[in-house]
Design an enzyme around this catalytic site. Structure first.
Site, PDB file in Angstrom:
ATOM      1  N   GLY A  10     -23.002 -48.654  54.021  1.00 48.29           N
ATOM      2  CA  GLY A  10     -21.976 -47.612  54.129  1.00 48.29           C
ATOM      3  C   GLY A  10     -20.556 -48.163  54.110  1.00 48.29           C
ATOM      4  N   ILE A  12     -18.014 -48.588  56.443  1.00 51.82           N
ATOM      5  CA  ILE A  12     -17.563 -49.609  57.400  1.00 51.82           C
ATOM      6  C   ILE A  12     -18.517 -50.813  57.361  1.00 51.82           C
ATOM      7  CG2 ILE A  12     -16.989 -50.068  59.820  1.00 51.82           C
ATOM      8  CD1 ILE A  12     -16.554 -46.943  60.047  1.00 51.82           C
ATOM      9  N   ASN A  32     -31.220 -46.535  54.611  1.00 48.67           N
ATOM     10  CA  ASN A  32     -32.028 -45.664  53.742  1.00 48.67           C
ATOM     11  C   ASN A  32     -31.187 -45.061  52.613  1.00 48.67           C
ATOM     12  OD1 ASN A  32     -30.507 -43.773  55.062  1.00 48.67           O
ATOM     13  ND2 ASN A  32     -32.225 -42.616  55.932  1.00 48.67           N
ATOM     14  N   PHE A  80     -24.645 -49.429  62.665  1.00 51.30           N
ATOM     15  CA  PHE A  80     -23.756 -48.448  62.007  1.00 51.30           C
ATOM     16  C   PHE A  80     -24.501 -47.177  61.603  1.00 51.30           C
ATOM     17  CE2 PHE A  80     -21.725 -52.499  60.521  1.00 51.30           C
ATOM     18  CZ  PHE A  80     -20.436 -52.279  60.986  1.00 51.30           C
ATOM     19  N   SER A 124     -17.151 -43.435  68.489  1.00 52.74           N
ATOM     20  CA  SER A 124     -16.024 -42.767  67.839  1.00 52.74           C
ATOM     21  C   SER A 124     -15.061 -42.213  68.885  1.00 52.74           C
ATOM     22  CB  SER A 124     -16.585 -41.610  67.019  1.00 52.74           C
ATOM     23  OG  SER A 124     -15.561 -40.758  66.598  1.00 52.74           O
ATOM     24  N   THR A 126     -14.003 -39.509  68.818  1.00 57.58           N
ATOM     25  CA  THR A 126     -14.376 -38.105  68.965  1.00 57.58           C
ATOM     26  C   THR A 126     -15.099 -37.833  70.298  1.00 57.58           C
ATOM     27  OG1 THR A 126     -15.233 -36.301  67.625  1.00 57.58           O
ATOM     28  CG2 THR A 126     -16.624 -38.204  67.801  1.00 57.58           C
ATOM     29  N   TYR A 148     -21.999 -33.809  66.431  1.00 56.75           N
ATOM     30  CA  TYR A 148     -21.829 -35.212  66.018  1.00 56.75           C
ATOM     31  C   TYR A 148     -21.274 -36.039  67.173  1.00 56.75           C
ATOM     32  CZ  TYR A 148     -19.410 -39.298  64.177  1.00 56.75           C
ATOM     33  OH  TYR A 148     -18.936 -40.574  63.994  1.00 56.75           O
ATOM     34  N   LYS A 152     -22.842 -39.293  69.697  1.00 53.82           N
ATOM     35  CA  LYS A 152     -22.215 -40.585  70.018  1.00 53.82           C
ATOM     36  C   LYS A 152     -22.140 -40.776  71.529  1.00 53.82           C
ATOM     37  CE  LYS A 152     -21.552 -42.047  65.903  1.00 53.82           C
ATOM     38  NZ  LYS A 152     -22.329 -43.186  65.398  1.00 53.82           N
ATOM     39  N   ASN A 178      -9.361 -43.674  63.382  1.00 50.92           N
ATOM     40  CA  ASN A 178      -9.557 -43.111  62.033  1.00 50.92           C
ATOM     41  C   ASN A 178      -9.586 -44.217  60.972  1.00 50.92           C
ATOM     42  OD1 ASN A 178      -8.624 -40.848  63.729  1.00 50.92           O
ATOM     43  ND2 ASN A 178      -8.688 -39.713  61.810  1.00 50.92           N
ATOM     44  N   GLY A 293     -10.919 -26.849  65.721  1.00 51.56           N
ATOM     45  CA  GLY A 293     -11.426 -28.070  66.365  1.00 51.56           C
ATOM     46  C   GLY A 293     -10.446 -29.231  66.319  1.00 51.56           C
TER      47      GLY A 293
HETATM   48  P1  NAD Z   1     -21.373 -44.178  56.147  1.00 47.20           P
HETATM   49  O1  NAD Z   1     -22.069 -42.874  56.019  1.00 47.20           O
HETATM   50  O2  NAD Z   1     -20.597 -44.685  54.995  1.00 47.20           O
HETATM   51  O3  NAD Z   1     -22.425 -45.310  56.589  1.00 47.20           O
HETATM   52  C1  NAD Z   1     -23.543 -45.022  57.379  1.00 47.20           C
HETATM   53  C2  NAD Z   1     -24.733 -45.716  56.752  1.00 47.20           C
HETATM   54  O4  NAD Z   1     -25.893 -45.430  57.533  1.00 47.20           O
HETATM   55  C3  NAD Z   1     -25.026 -45.243  55.337  1.00 47.20           C
HETATM   56  O5  NAD Z   1     -25.200 -46.362  54.507  1.00 47.20           O
HETATM   57  C4  NAD Z   1     -26.297 -44.427  55.478  1.00 47.20           C
HETATM   58  O6  NAD Z   1     -27.061 -44.449  54.311  1.00 47.20           O
HETATM   59  C5  NAD Z   1     -26.955 -45.109  56.658  1.00 47.20           C
HETATM   60  N1  NAD Z   1     -27.898 -44.267  57.389  1.00 47.20           N
HETATM   61  C6  NAD Z   1     -27.683 -43.030  57.926  1.00 47.20           C
HETATM   62  N2  NAD Z   1     -28.782 -42.598  58.540  1.00 47.20           N
HETATM   63  C7  NAD Z   1     -29.719 -43.585  58.417  1.00 47.20           C
HETATM   64  C8  NAD Z   1     -31.060 -43.722  58.832  1.00 47.20           C
HETATM   65  N3  NAD Z   1     -31.695 -42.745  59.493  1.00 47.20           N
HETATM   66  N4  NAD Z   1     -31.710 -44.860  58.552  1.00 47.20           N
HETATM   67  C9  NAD Z   1     -31.094 -45.862  57.861  1.00 47.20           C
HETATM   68  N5  NAD Z   1     -29.823 -45.775  57.436  1.00 47.20           N
HETATM   69  C10 NAD Z   1     -29.146 -44.644  57.702  1.00 47.20           C
HETATM   70  O7  NAD Z   1     -20.459 -44.094  57.437  1.00 47.20           O
HETATM   71  P2  NAD Z   1     -19.349 -45.087  57.977  1.00 47.20           P
HETATM   72  O8  NAD Z   1     -18.051 -44.411  57.821  1.00 47.20           O
HETATM   73  O9  NAD Z   1     -19.548 -46.431  57.417  1.00 47.20           O
HETATM   74  O10 NAD Z   1     -19.715 -45.055  59.516  1.00 47.20           O
HETATM   75  C11 NAD Z   1     -20.541 -46.027  60.132  1.00 47.20           C
HETATM   76  C12 NAD Z   1     -20.763 -45.633  61.573  1.00 47.20           C
HETATM   77  O11 NAD Z   1     -19.507 -45.501  62.230  1.00 47.20           O
HETATM   78  C13 NAD Z   1     -21.463 -44.285  61.754  1.00 47.20           C
HETATM   79  O12 NAD Z   1     -22.341 -44.393  62.854  1.00 47.20           O
HETATM   80  C14 NAD Z   1     -20.328 -43.338  62.068  1.00 47.20           C
HETATM   81  O13 NAD Z   1     -20.749 -42.249  62.842  1.00 47.20           O
HETATM   82  C15 NAD Z   1     -19.394 -44.239  62.845  1.00 47.20           C
HETATM   83  N6  NAD Z   1     -17.992 -43.798  62.799  1.00 47.20           N
HETATM   84  C16 NAD Z   1     -17.410 -43.598  61.576  1.00 47.20           C
HETATM   85  C17 NAD Z   1     -16.095 -43.150  61.522  1.00 47.20           C
HETATM   86  C18 NAD Z   1     -15.435 -42.898  60.190  1.00 47.20           C
HETATM   87  O14 NAD Z   1     -14.419 -42.235  60.149  1.00 47.20           O
HETATM   88  N7  NAD Z   1     -15.922 -43.425  59.066  1.00 47.20           N
HETATM   89  C19 NAD Z   1     -15.384 -42.923  62.692  1.00 47.20           C
HETATM   90  C20 NAD Z   1     -16.012 -43.159  63.929  1.00 47.20           C
HETATM   91  C21 NAD Z   1     -17.329 -43.600  63.950  1.00 47.20           C
HETATM   92  C1  UD1 Z   2     -12.414 -36.531  61.899  1.00 44.34           C
HETATM   93  C2  UD1 Z   2     -13.471 -36.020  62.823  1.00 44.34           C
HETATM   94  C3  UD1 Z   2     -13.782 -37.076  63.861  1.00 44.34           C
HETATM   95  C4  UD1 Z   2     -14.156 -38.384  63.190  1.00 44.34           C
HETATM   96  C5  UD1 Z   2     -13.023 -38.805  62.276  1.00 44.34           C
HETATM   97  C6  UD1 Z   2     -13.391 -40.049  61.547  1.00 44.34           C
HETATM   98  C7  UD1 Z   2     -13.110 -33.595  62.849  1.00 44.34           C
HETATM   99  C8  UD1 Z   2     -12.685 -32.413  63.670  1.00 44.34           C
HETATM  100  N1  UD1 Z   2     -13.023 -34.793  63.449  1.00 44.34           N
HETATM  101  O1  UD1 Z   2     -11.250 -36.773  62.663  1.00 44.34           O
HETATM  102  O2  UD1 Z   2     -14.851 -36.658  64.652  1.00 44.34           O
HETATM  103  O3  UD1 Z   2     -14.387 -39.413  64.151  1.00 44.34           O
HETATM  104  O4  UD1 Z   2     -12.792 -37.757  61.324  1.00 44.34           O
HETATM  105  O5  UD1 Z   2     -12.471 -40.373  60.570  1.00 44.34           O
HETATM  106  O6  UD1 Z   2     -13.521 -33.454  61.715  1.00 44.34           O
HETATM  107  N2  UD1 Z   2      -6.118 -33.074  57.386  1.00 44.34           N
HETATM  108  C9  UD1 Z   2      -5.418 -32.248  56.531  1.00 44.34           C
HETATM  109  N3  UD1 Z   2      -5.984 -31.927  55.332  1.00 44.34           N
HETATM  110  C10 UD1 Z   2      -7.214 -32.397  54.940  1.00 44.34           C
HETATM  111  C11 UD1 Z   2      -7.920 -33.242  55.834  1.00 44.34           C
HETATM  112  C12 UD1 Z   2      -7.343 -33.550  57.060  1.00 44.34           C
HETATM  113  O7  UD1 Z   2      -4.321 -31.819  56.837  1.00 44.34           O
HETATM  114  O8  UD1 Z   2      -7.677 -32.059  53.847  1.00 44.34           O
HETATM  115  C13 UD1 Z   2      -5.486 -33.466  58.674  1.00 44.34           C
HETATM  116  C14 UD1 Z   2      -6.278 -33.051  59.902  1.00 44.34           C
HETATM  117  O9  UD1 Z   2      -5.930 -31.752  60.307  1.00 44.34           O
HETATM  118  C15 UD1 Z   2      -5.861 -34.139  60.893  1.00 44.34           C
HETATM  119  C16 UD1 Z   2      -5.637 -35.369  60.017  1.00 44.34           C
HETATM  120  O10 UD1 Z   2      -5.420 -34.862  58.694  1.00 44.34           O
HETATM  121  O11 UD1 Z   2      -4.652 -33.801  61.501  1.00 44.34           O
HETATM  122  C17 UD1 Z   2      -6.810 -36.326  59.994  1.00 44.34           C
HETATM  123  O12 UD1 Z   2      -7.981 -35.600  59.647  1.00 44.34           O
HETATM  124  P1  UD1 Z   2      -9.381 -36.332  59.347  1.00 44.34           P
HETATM  125  O13 UD1 Z   2      -9.167 -37.435  58.389  1.00 44.34           O
HETATM  126  O14 UD1 Z   2     -10.371 -35.282  58.989  1.00 44.34           O
HETATM  127  O15 UD1 Z   2      -9.746 -37.018  60.724  1.00 44.34           O
HETATM  128  P2  UD1 Z   2      -9.859 -36.366  62.194  1.00 44.34           P
HETATM  129  O16 UD1 Z   2      -9.776 -34.908  62.160  1.00 44.34           O
HETATM  130  O17 UD1 Z   2      -8.913 -37.084  63.078  1.00 44.34           O
END
Ligand code: NAD
Ligand code: UD1
Length: 339
Positions: A10, A12, A32, A80, A124, A126, A148, A152, A178, A293
């Site tokens: 994925g 990250i 997967n 992850f 997160s 969140t 979601y 977490k 973020n 939200g």
């Molecule tokens: P992503 O979706 O790009 O990566 C997640 C990976 O997990 C994917 O490759 C997916 O195929 C795999 N996966 C999901 N369910 C699975 C399962 N049941 N078995 C095996 N593999 C599985 O997401 P990301 O942005 O890289 O995020 C990684 C982690 O960080 C996640 O747990 C996400 O919730 C957390 N996180 C992400 C953000 C964000 O903004 N990207 C913010 C806070 C927390």
């Molecule tokens: C969202 C998730 C949060 C998650 C995080 C990961 C929600 C409510 N929260 O956070 O759980 O951990 O992503 O990155 O979805 N915005 C716009 N236009 C758009 C998209 C976003 O104006 O098309 C604004 C949003 O209102 C916010 C900011 O951009 O003020 C960031 O939004 P986003 O990237 O979706 O992240 P979060 O809402 O902070």
């Protein structure tokens, strides 16, 4: 060091893998590909200048996990894997609880079965109660407001209980703010399926011409310019936080939680302007209603990560935008249609 990485293909995970390989770790990825592509791992091998083992499997499949862990015999796990779309989690809560909670339980059980007791977990921001005043320290009150976020929060507690039950266990729980941006090569980056929900991937698509206009969700928040303010963190900084957390987990026991952000807020309009500068073009936008939200401001207090892990974010918002744009312009269809 041998590291087992769930969800490594994925967004990250892939960036963290490159740094792990460069750090000479022996890596096994378990994914997967439900939200990713094996193509990302091909590119990771190239960028990391080293090989890794990739196992296709579901973390809810305890048998497959155990087999993979027995083979890998890791010193530590970075977890992850999970589903992460907030909106989708409200529509399909059971799928989220099943995947994120059952999957994490299966992983901890499988780790027990091979005696692996070190984990770094993706949590997160969140999880924080959105009614609290930022900046958030790790002690702020928790109170996720969607399924979601609750997955977490629950998994954090499960990991803390698991760690408390055995004195040789070490768990680092990372609360990401973020994450945005991409690897400097432009070869790996964020590849959301369908229309992006998050700000930077959406802006990237507008700048690339595949979406017409950014909708700015709300212009009347109590922030500098009325638009939502967030703590954006470059994915390369986030990746290096995992290496720091891993090293910390290798020499300590118990569980620790860390905010991973920059400590600096950026508004939607500030991000838009920074992206326009990076892409060298103007990006059409329109201010619309607030998104349900959303909160006005979410910013981390990152002093604990600095103090305990010796880690600090290095990249600026301009770096985040230029790397995201580099990835977008080189890969307009993400990993699809890759050779
Ligand atoms: P992503 O979706 O790009 O990566 C997640 C990976 O997990 C994917 O490759 C997916 O195929 C795999 N996966 C999901 N369910 C699975 C399962 N049941 N078995 C095996 N593999 C599985 O997401 P990301 O942005 O890289 O995020 C990684 C982690 O960080 C996640 O747990 C996400 O919730 C957390 N996180 C992400 C953000 C964000 O903004 N990207 C913010 C806070 C927390
Ligand atoms: C969202 C998730 C949060 C998650 C995080 C990961 C929600 C409510 N929260 O956070 O759980 O951990 O992503 O990155 O979805 N915005 C716009 N236009 C758009 C998209 C976003 O104006 O098309 C604004 C949003 O209102 C916010 C900011 O951009 O003020 C960031 O939004 P986003 O990237 O979706 O992240 P979060 O809402 O902070």
């Amino acid at each position: 060091m041998r590291v087992f990485v769930t969800g490594g293909a994925g967004f990250i995970g892939s960036h963290t893998l490159v740094q792990l390989l460069r750090d000479n770790a022996q890596v096994t990825v378990f994914d997967n590909y439900t939200n990713s592509s094996p193509e990302a791992l091909k590119r990771v091998r190239r960028l990391g200048q080293s090989d890794l083992t990739a196992v296709e499997g579901d973390i809810c499949d305890t048998g497959a996990l155990k087999t993979a862990l027995e083979e890998a015999r890791p010193d530590a796990v970075i977890h992850f894997a999970g589903l992460k779309a907030v909106g989708e989690s409200a529509e399909k809560p059971l799928a989220y609880y099943q995947n994120n909670i059952t999957g994490s339980l299966a992983l901890l059980e499988a780790m027990d079965s091979v005696g692996c007791r070190r984990i770094v977990f993706s949590s997160s921001a969140t999880v924080y109660d959105p009614h609290e005043q930022p900046p958030f320290t790790e002690e702020h009150r928790l109170g996720a407001i969607n399924p979601y976020g609750r997955t977490k929060q629950f998994v954090e507690d499960i990991i803390r209980d698991w760690a408390a039950a055995n004195t040789e266990t070490s768990a680092a729980i990372l609360r990401y703010f973020n994450p945005v941006g991409a690897h400097a090569s432009g070869d790996i980056g964020e590849d959301p399926v369908g229309i992006p929900n998050n700000l930077v991937p959406y802006i990237s698509r507008v700048a690339g011409g595949s979406l017409a206009q950014l909708q700015v969700f709300g212009g009347d928040y109590d922030t500098r310019d009325g638009t939502g303010e967030r703590d954006y963190i470059h994915v390369e900084d986030l990746a290096s936080a995992h290496l720091a957390a891993l090293k910390h987990a290798m020499k300590t026991t118990g569980s620790e939680t860390f905010n991973i952000g920059t400590g600096q807020g950026t508004t939607v309009l500030e991000m838009l302007k920074a992206f326009e500068k990076a892409a060298g073009r103007s990006i059409p936008y329109r201010i619309t209603d607030r998104r349900p939200g959303d909160v006005a401001k979410s910013v981390a207090d990152v002093s604990k990560a600095t103090r305990v892990l010796g880690w600090q974010a290095q990249y600026t918002v301009d770096d985040m935008c230029s790397s995201a744009w580099n990835w977008q312009s080189r890969n307009p269809n993400g990993y699809d249609n890759a050779e």
